[in-house]
Design a protein around this motif. Structure first.
Motif, short mmCIF file in Angstrom:
data_model
loop_
_atom_site.label_atom_id
_atom_site.label_comp_id
_atom_site.label_asym_id
_atom_site.label_seq_id
_atom_site.Cartn_x
_atom_site.Cartn_y
_atom_site.Cartn_z
N GLU A 1 0.85 -1.25 0.05
CA GLU A 1 -0.09 -0.01 0.06
C GLU A 1 0.76 1.02 0.04
OE1 GLU A 1 -2.79 0.10 3.20
OE2 GLU A 1 -3.85 -1.93 2.19
N GLU A 2 2.16 1.16 0.81
CA GLU A 2 3.00 2.36 0.79
C GLU A 2 3.67 2.47 -0.32
OE1 GLU A 2 5.64 4.58 3.90
OE2 GLU A 2 4.52 2.77 4.65
N PHE A 3 4.45 1.34 -0.62
CA PHE A 3 5.85 1.31 -1.35
C PHE A 3 5.59 0.89 -2.80
CE2 PHE A 3 7.45 0.82 2.99
CZ PHE A 3 8.24 2.05 3.00
N GLY A 4 4.23 0.52 -3.06
CA GLY A 4 3.83 -0.05 -4.48
C GLY A 4 4.30 -1.29 -4.93
N CYS A 5 4.35 -1.54 -5.99
CA CYS A 5 4.66 -2.70 -6.91
C CYS A 5 6.04 -3.16 -7.01
CB CYS A 5 3.77 -2.99 -7.94
SG CYS A 5 2.19 -2.46 -7.93
N PHE A 6 6.72 -4.14 -6.52
CA PHE A 6 8.09 -4.60 -6.56
C PHE A 6 8.19 -5.44 -7.82
CE2 PHE A 6 11.80 -7.40 -5.88
CZ PHE A 6 12.75 -6.29 -5.81
N ILE A 7 9.36 -5.04 -8.77
CA ILE A 7 9.52 -6.00 -9.84
C ILE A 7 10.99 -6.27 -9.96
CG2 ILE A 7 9.55 -6.03 -12.44
CD1 ILE A 7 7.05 -4.23 -12.51
#
Length: 429
Positions: A318-324
């Protein structure tokens, strides 16, 4: 006495001798094309060209591409030699501007039995990538090429060497990650390909090949992408994988509606296998390419959807977004044809690729074609695109061909199923 009256009689034998001397002229050759060779043999120039005019008609699904016509290729090619140095200069006027139109532009020389080239040309990777656009089976190349896993990286600038002997070919290239139309950068890469044709005669050919590619996106490099045009050219495309390159995508702060943060640069490794063959009028070809796209970045859900055309198929913080992270990509295809008029598709043993058939009769040659292709990202669920293609090629003569492809596209990630009818009128010499 007028000096001119004395000088003219003295000069007249010189003028007479000049006119009687044999003329020193370049030699023009017209067998199979137009070629000029200097009288001393030190210089030659051969002119070639290709015109590919396409029509695209779409059966839209979720996406709504524009049915249209366009010049897919309109090229002038100049090749030859200058004092034992080879050269090639090719400009595609359909590309939009001069730099974007640069294709093969290089000088070369014989070296250890092969040819060493410096300039802009294709890295040695993927059988179908190295097949001339005049000879490819379908309107567009499959996902194992710059149409897919090496998207936007068909021509690169660098130094390369290739050779062939008996039933083998080999080629290697070291390159900068750019072509004439892209920005200056410090990205580097290397690629190599080896092929073996243990069977190659008038009736049948068996081809085996392998290739490897390495790309490192250093300072000012553009993103390295794998992309799938699953419904054909000018149709919708699906981004499959991304290594961000240097700086272009990096903006925003955590908490913004749209951000892209993480490690800049990154590498891409690719490895490919080839299997192909002919038997009489039948032909089959398959390739598999594995690519590892380095990643270590985070994006907002909003920007993920902008990149990949659909919301993420996995849970994002929710805070740091989507990790790729690192992304494993698989691309493969199988294609084949039947020359129903009985011709045989020849094999170019110098390049390790197949060529188009030449008609046996003045009525031309007819060829039925089919291909299935797929490209997917193992790390992001459902991120896959594939297509079925069936078609027919008519070879009116060795220089003129007409093509029709019916393509059924499928994008698992977005759910789009756009189809395309493509038609090409082609002439080359």
């Amino acid at each position: 006495m007028d000096a001119r009256k004395i000088a003219l009689p003295l000069l007249s034998p010189l003028w007479l001798g000049f006119y009687l001397l044999p003329a020193q002229a370049d030699i023009a050759k017209t067998s199979g094309g137009l070629e000029i060779v200097s009288d001393d043999g030190n210089f030659s120039a051969k002119l070639g060209a290709r015109i590919h005019f396409d029509t695209y008609l779409f059966d839209a699904d979720i996406e709504d591409p524009v049915s249209t016509t366009e010049f897919r290729r309109a090229r002038i090619t100049l090749t030859g030699e200058a004092y034992s140095w080879k050269y090639k200069l090719e400009q595609d006027f359909a590309a939009g501007d001069t730099l974007a139109g640069f294709r093969d532009v290089w000088i070369g020389h014989d070296f250890f039995g092969g040819t060493i080239k410096v300039g802009q040309f294709k890295p040695f990777r993927a059988m179908e990538e190295l097949t001339s656009s005049n000879e490819i089976l379908m309107l567009e190349r499959p996902f194992t090429t710059a149409t897919g896993i090496y998207d936007g990286r068909q021509f690169q600038q660098g130094l390369g060497w290739n050779n062939h002997w008996d039933c083998f070919t080999a080629g290697v290239m070291a390159f900068n990650l750019r072509n004439a139309d892209t920005p200056r950068n410090e990205g580097v890469g290397a690629a190599g390909r080896f092929t073996w044709a243990p069977v190659n005669n008038d009736l049948s050919t068996l081809h085996l090949g392998a290739s490897y590619s390495y790309e490192n996106a250093n300072r000012a490099s553009e993103p390295l992408e794998a992309d799938g045009d699953y419904a054909g050219r000018r149709g919708p495309s699906q981004l499959i994988a991304l290594t961000p390159g240097d700086e272009e995508f990096f903006f925003g702060d955590f908490g913004d509606e749209e951000f892209f943060l993480g490690s800049q640069g990154g590498t891409v490794h690719g490895a490919g296998l080839e299997l192909a063959g002919t038997w009489g009028p039948f032909y089959a070809q398959a390739e598999y390419t594995y690519g590892n796209y380095e990643g270590d970045y985070r994006v907002s859900e909003l920007f993920f959807e902008e990149l990949f055309d659909a919301p993420p198929s996995f849970e994002c913080d929710e805070e740091f977004g989507c990790f790729i992270g690192d992304q494993d990509v698989h691309a493969w295809y199988i294609q084949g044809s039947w020359l129903i008029t009985g011709e045989h598709k020849p094999y170019n043993s110098k390049k390790g690729v197949f060529k188009s058939a030449k008609p046996n009769s003045p009525w031309g040659a007819w060829e039925l074609t089919a291909r299935y292709e797929s490209i997917q990202n193992d790390e992001i669920s459902d991120l896959e695109a594939d297509s079925w293609i069936v078609g027919i090629n008519y070879y009116h003569n060795p220089k003129v061909r007409f093509m029709l492809n019916l393509r059924f596209g499928d994008d698992d990630f977005t759910g789009d199923g756009t189809d395309q009818l493509g038609i090409r009128a082609q002439m080359s010499w």
